[in-house]
Scaffold this motif. Structure first.
Motif, PDB file in Angstrom:
ATOM      1  N   ASP A 109       0.824  -1.202   0.000  1.00  0.00           N
ATOM      2  CA  ASP A 109       0.000   0.000   0.000  1.00  0.00           C
ATOM      3  C   ASP A 109       0.859   1.253   0.000  1.00  0.00           C
ATOM      4  OD1 ASP A 109      -2.724  -1.185   0.315  1.00  0.00           O
ATOM      5  OD2 ASP A 109      -1.869  -1.961   2.173  1.00  0.00           O
ATOM      6  N   HIS A 110       2.087   1.136   0.483  1.00  0.00           N
ATOM      7  CA  HIS A 110       2.980   2.283   0.650  1.00  0.00           C
ATOM      8  C   HIS A 110       4.326   2.025  -0.026  1.00  0.00           C
ATOM      9  CE1 HIS A 110       0.090   3.409   3.720  1.00  0.00           C
ATOM     10  NE2 HIS A 110       0.355   2.308   4.395  1.00  0.00           N
ATOM     11  N   GLU A 111       5.037   3.097  -0.270  1.00  0.00           N
ATOM     12  CA  GLU A 111       6.440   3.065  -0.677  1.00  0.00           C
ATOM     13  C   GLU A 111       6.684   2.231  -1.931  1.00  0.00           C
ATOM     14  OE1 GLU A 111       9.420   3.799   2.363  1.00  0.00           O
ATOM     15  OE2 GLU A 111       8.164   2.634   3.744  1.00  0.00           O
ATOM     16  N   TRP A 112       5.902   2.464  -2.965  1.00  0.00           N
ATOM     17  CA  TRP A 112       6.079   1.717  -4.210  1.00  0.00           C
ATOM     18  C   TRP A 112       7.454   1.940  -4.812  1.00  0.00           C
ATOM     19  CZ3 TRP A 112       1.114   1.663  -7.740  1.00  0.00           C
ATOM     20  CH2 TRP A 112       0.124   0.902  -7.100  1.00  0.00           C
ATOM     21  N   LYS A 113       7.945   3.162  -4.748  1.00  0.00           N
ATOM     22  CA  LYS A 113       9.263   3.426  -5.327  1.00  0.00           C
ATOM     23  C   LYS A 113      10.328   2.617  -4.608  1.00  0.00           C
ATOM     24  CE  LYS A 113      12.692   6.985  -6.380  1.00  0.00           C
ATOM     25  NZ  LYS A 113      13.802   6.112  -5.893  1.00  0.00           N
ATOM     26  N   LEU A 114      10.307   2.661  -3.274  1.00  0.00           N
ATOM     27  CA  LEU A 114      11.312   1.922  -2.526  1.00  0.00           C
ATOM     28  C   LEU A 114      11.132   0.425  -2.715  1.00  0.00           C
ATOM     29  CD1 LEU A 114      13.687   2.459  -0.601  1.00  0.00           C
ATOM     30  CD2 LEU A 114      12.107   2.078   1.307  1.00  0.00           C
ATOM     31  N   PHE A 115       9.882  -0.038  -2.815  1.00  0.00           N
ATOM     32  CA  PHE A 115       9.628  -1.461  -3.012  1.00  0.00           C
ATOM     33  C   PHE A 115      10.190  -1.939  -4.347  1.00  0.00           C
ATOM     34  CE2 PHE A 115       6.749  -4.699  -4.897  1.00  0.00           C
ATOM     35  CZ  PHE A 115       7.095  -5.767  -4.071  1.00  0.00           C
ATOM     36  N   THR A 116       9.901  -1.220  -5.434  1.00  0.00           N
ATOM     37  CA  THR A 116      10.415  -1.647  -6.734  1.00  0.00           C
ATOM     38  C   THR A 116      11.940  -1.548  -6.776  1.00  0.00           C
ATOM     39  OG1 THR A 116       9.951   0.576  -7.617  1.00  0.00           O
ATOM     40  CG2 THR A 116       8.296  -1.133  -7.996  1.00  0.00           C
ATOM     41  N   ASP A 117      12.483  -0.524  -6.128  1.00  0.00           N
ATOM     42  CA  ASP A 117      13.957  -0.431  -6.042  1.00  0.00           C
ATOM     43  C   ASP A 117      14.516  -1.638  -5.301  1.00  0.00           C
ATOM     44  OD1 ASP A 117      13.986   1.965  -7.385  1.00  0.00           O
ATOM     45  OD2 ASP A 117      14.229   3.207  -5.588  1.00  0.00           O
ATOM     46  N   ALA A 118      13.802  -2.042  -4.238  1.00  0.00           N
ATOM     47  CA  ALA A 118      14.270  -3.179  -3.442  1.00  0.00           C
ATOM     48  C   ALA A 118      14.217  -4.478  -4.239  1.00  0.00           C
ATOM     49  CB  ALA A 118      13.438  -3.307  -2.171  1.00  0.00           C
ATOM     50  N   VAL A 119      13.151  -4.668  -5.016  1.00  0.00           N
ATOM     51  CA  VAL A 119      13.037  -5.884  -5.826  1.00  0.00           C
ATOM     52  C   VAL A 119      14.131  -5.901  -6.889  1.00  0.00           C
ATOM     53  CG1 VAL A 119      11.582  -7.197  -7.411  1.00  0.00           C
ATOM     54  CG2 VAL A 119      10.561  -6.133  -5.401  1.00  0.00           C
ATOM     55  N   LEU A 120      14.366  -4.766  -7.527  1.00  0.00           N
ATOM     56  CA  LEU A 120      15.442  -4.712  -8.514  1.00  0.00           C
ATOM     57  C   LEU A 120      16.795  -4.983  -7.870  1.00  0.00           C
ATOM     58  CD1 LEU A 120      13.235  -3.448 -10.394  1.00  0.00           C
ATOM     59  CD2 LEU A 120      15.024  -1.978 -11.291  1.00  0.00           C
ATOM     60  N   ASP A 121      17.006  -4.441  -6.691  1.00  0.00           N
ATOM     61  CA  ASP A 121      18.271  -4.664  -5.987  1.00  0.00           C
ATOM     62  C   ASP A 121      18.425  -6.135  -5.608  1.00  0.00           C
ATOM     63  OD1 ASP A 121      20.613  -3.453  -4.260  1.00  0.00           O
ATOM     64  OD2 ASP A 121      19.489  -4.752  -2.902  1.00  0.00           O
ATOM     65  N   LEU A 122      17.374  -6.706  -5.040  1.00  0.00           N
ATOM     66  CA  LEU A 122      17.428  -8.096  -4.585  1.00  0.00           C
ATOM     67  C   LEU A 122      17.623  -9.057  -5.750  1.00  0.00           C
ATOM     68  CD1 LEU A 122      17.049 -10.363  -2.505  1.00  0.00           C
ATOM     69  CD2 LEU A 122      14.574 -10.024  -2.704  1.00  0.00           C
ATOM     70  N   THR A 123      16.829  -8.886  -6.808  1.00  0.00           N
ATOM     71  CA  THR A 123      16.937  -9.799  -7.947  1.00  0.00           C
ATOM     72  C   THR A 123      18.253  -9.602  -8.692  1.00  0.00           C
ATOM     73  OG1 THR A 123      15.634  -8.236  -9.290  1.00  0.00           O
ATOM     74  CG2 THR A 123      14.441 -10.051  -8.232  1.00  0.00           C
ATOM     75  N   GLY A 124      18.777  -8.387  -8.654  1.00  0.00           N
ATOM     76  CA  GLY A 124      20.090  -8.161  -9.249  1.00  0.00           C
ATOM     77  C   GLY A 124      21.183  -8.886  -8.487  1.00  0.00           C
ATOM     78  N   ARG A 125      21.101  -8.860  -7.160  1.00  0.00           N
ATOM     79  CA  ARG A 125      22.083  -9.570  -6.329  1.00  0.00           C
ATOM     80  C   ARG A 125      22.024 -11.072  -6.568  1.00  0.00           C
ATOM     81  NH1 ARG A 125      21.197  -7.487  -0.248  1.00  0.00           N
ATOM     82  NH2 ARG A 125      22.839  -9.049   0.111  1.00  0.00           N
ATOM     83  N   LEU A 126      20.812 -11.580  -6.816  1.00  0.00           N
ATOM     84  CA  LEU A 126      20.650 -13.016  -7.028  1.00  0.00           C
ATOM     85  C   LEU A 126      20.897 -13.440  -8.473  1.00  0.00           C
ATOM     86  CD1 LEU A 126      17.424 -13.612  -4.879  1.00  0.00           C
ATOM     87  CD2 LEU A 126      19.793 -14.137  -4.251  1.00  0.00           C
ATOM     88  N   GLY A 127      21.006 -12.481  -9.379  1.00  0.00           N
ATOM     89  CA  GLY A 127      21.233 -12.813 -10.781  1.00  0.00           C
ATOM     90  C   GLY A 127      20.003 -13.356 -11.475  1.00  0.00           C
ATOM     91  N   VAL A 128      18.833 -12.875 -11.069  1.00  0.00           N
ATOM     92  CA  VAL A 128      17.567 -13.368 -11.621  1.00  0.00           C
ATOM     93  C   VAL A 128      17.443 -13.001 -13.098  1.00  0.00           C
ATOM     94  CG1 VAL A 128      15.051 -13.139 -11.471  1.00  0.00           C
ATOM     95  CG2 VAL A 128      16.416 -13.332  -9.391  1.00  0.00           C
ATOM     96  N   GLY A 129      16.792 -13.886 -13.868  1.00  0.00           N
ATOM     97  CA  GLY A 129      16.575 -13.643 -15.290  1.00  0.00           C
ATOM     98  C   GLY A 129      15.221 -13.015 -15.573  1.00  0.00           C
ATOM     99  N   LEU A 130      14.476 -13.610 -16.472  1.00  0.00           N
ATOM    100  CA  LEU A 130      13.189 -13.078 -16.913  1.00  0.00           C
ATOM    101  C   LEU A 130      12.199 -12.991 -15.756  1.00  0.00           C
ATOM    102  CD1 LEU A 130      11.219 -12.355 -19.317  1.00  0.00           C
ATOM    103  CD2 LEU A 130      10.702 -14.804 -19.404  1.00  0.00           C
ATOM    104  N   ALA A 131      11.497 -11.851 -15.643  1.00  0.00           N
ATOM    105  CA  ALA A 131      10.439 -11.671 -14.645  1.00  0.00           C
ATOM    106  C   ALA A 131       9.084 -11.792 -15.336  1.00  0.00           C
ATOM    107  CB  ALA A 131      10.566 -10.310 -13.969  1.00  0.00           C
TER     108      ALA A 131
END
Length: 317
Positions: A109-131
């Protein structure tokens, strides 16, 4: 004010070395999901495949509890339990042991910008491919015709084999849609699927819609995912709907009218069966489906069984 996205999630034990380039599926509950298609698919995967939690997001920061109150159990004279919301990233393995990730839980409900930044950061650290995201949308079509699945993505070649909506429209935003946008801006591959669910089944649990999404996800990712339970639930659901339609001459007549409209639109537009959303085609409004369908929903809400009990846990390692 600069905030650190890493503060929004807690990463579990180190991920296995074979997780690099693994696809990530994501479904966030709270936005539109006709037929509960996305929820049913996410729960089906966690219920039928081995998985473990890789990361948890800070639900207290992201969820408005007064808008979506968590469930509690009161037993006789005391509060017995509290069902805390969980927004988590799970590591799942398909039937061949191939890893993929599933991000699921309530839409923030809150902090969409920080949430999407966090998902990009997390998946980048894990080397995730196609979403890949998935959900259901209501459509003016009958349940007796194949369900269309509309695709959208960050690159045209990602959706070249799928049906698309050739229109420019303005829609209410969602965290999942924003995540796909941000992934594309970061040069990463992402796509989403929206299955068309008959208007009059939009509020019910409709396993055929989840089954259609499952097929699209497997085509896009190459994952080998189980479908037996969804197929059996779909057969039971379709049989129940046919019995209910047969009991009402008015509803049966409306279904026949939708079938005729569907067939005419498909023939005229030259699109594949299941597409009532070709360019220039008008979607019937809810009012045009008439009060009989509203009564149909009211009388039969909850009578169609989902493929299994709703759960947030599966066969963890």
């Amino acid at each position: 004010m600069q905030r650190n996205p890493e503060e929004l999630y807690e990463l579990g034990p180190a991920a296995p070395p074979d997780i690099a380039d693994a696809p990530m599926l994501h479904y966030l509950e709270g936005f539109i999901d006709a037929g509960n298609a996305g929820r049913v698919l996410a729960e089906h995967l966690l219920s039928n495949l081995t998985h473990e939690t890789v990361a948890r997001f800070d639900a207290d920061r992201l969820i408005d509890y007064r808008s979506r109150r968590p469930l509690m159990i009161y037993d006789n004279s005391h509060w017995e339990s509290y069902e805390a919301p969980e927004l988590a990233l799970h590591l799942v393995r398909d039937q061949n042991g191939r890893p993929f990730l599933l991000l699921t839980g309530p839409e923030p409900d809150h902090e969409w910008k920080l949430f999407t930044d966090a998902v990009l950061d997390l998946t980048g650290r894990l080397g995730v491919g196609l979403a890949v995201s998935f959900l259901g949308i209501p459509a003016g079509m009958p349940h007796t015709r194949p369900l269309g699945v509309i695709a959208h993505g960050t690159r045209d070649d990602l959706i070249s084999a799928h049906q698309r909506l050739p229109s420019r429209i303005q829609l209410p935003g969602s965290a999942a849609a924003l995540l796909e946008l941000r992934l594309g801006e970061a040069g990463r591959d992402a796509l989403g699927f929206a299955v068309q669910v008959p208007h009059y089944l939009a509020q019910a649990v409709y396993p055929p819609a989840a089954l259609a999404l499952l097929g699209s996800v497997m085509t896009a990712t190459g994952l080998d995912l189980p479908d037996t339970e969804l197929r059996e639930a779909s057969d039971r659901t379709n049989e129940a709907i046919e019995r209910q339609v047969a009991d009402s001459a008015e509803v049966a007549e409306l279904v026949r009218a939708l079938e005729q409209q569907y067939d005419t639109a498909a023939e005229t537009s030259g699109t594949q069966a299941g597409s009532l959303l070709g360019e220039g085609e008008a979607m019937p409004t809810a009012d045009e489906l008439a009060a009989q369908f509203e009564r149909f929903l009211a009388e039969n809400q909850g009578r169609i069984d989902p493929p299994g009990p709703r759960t947030t846990e599966g066969p963890d390692n």
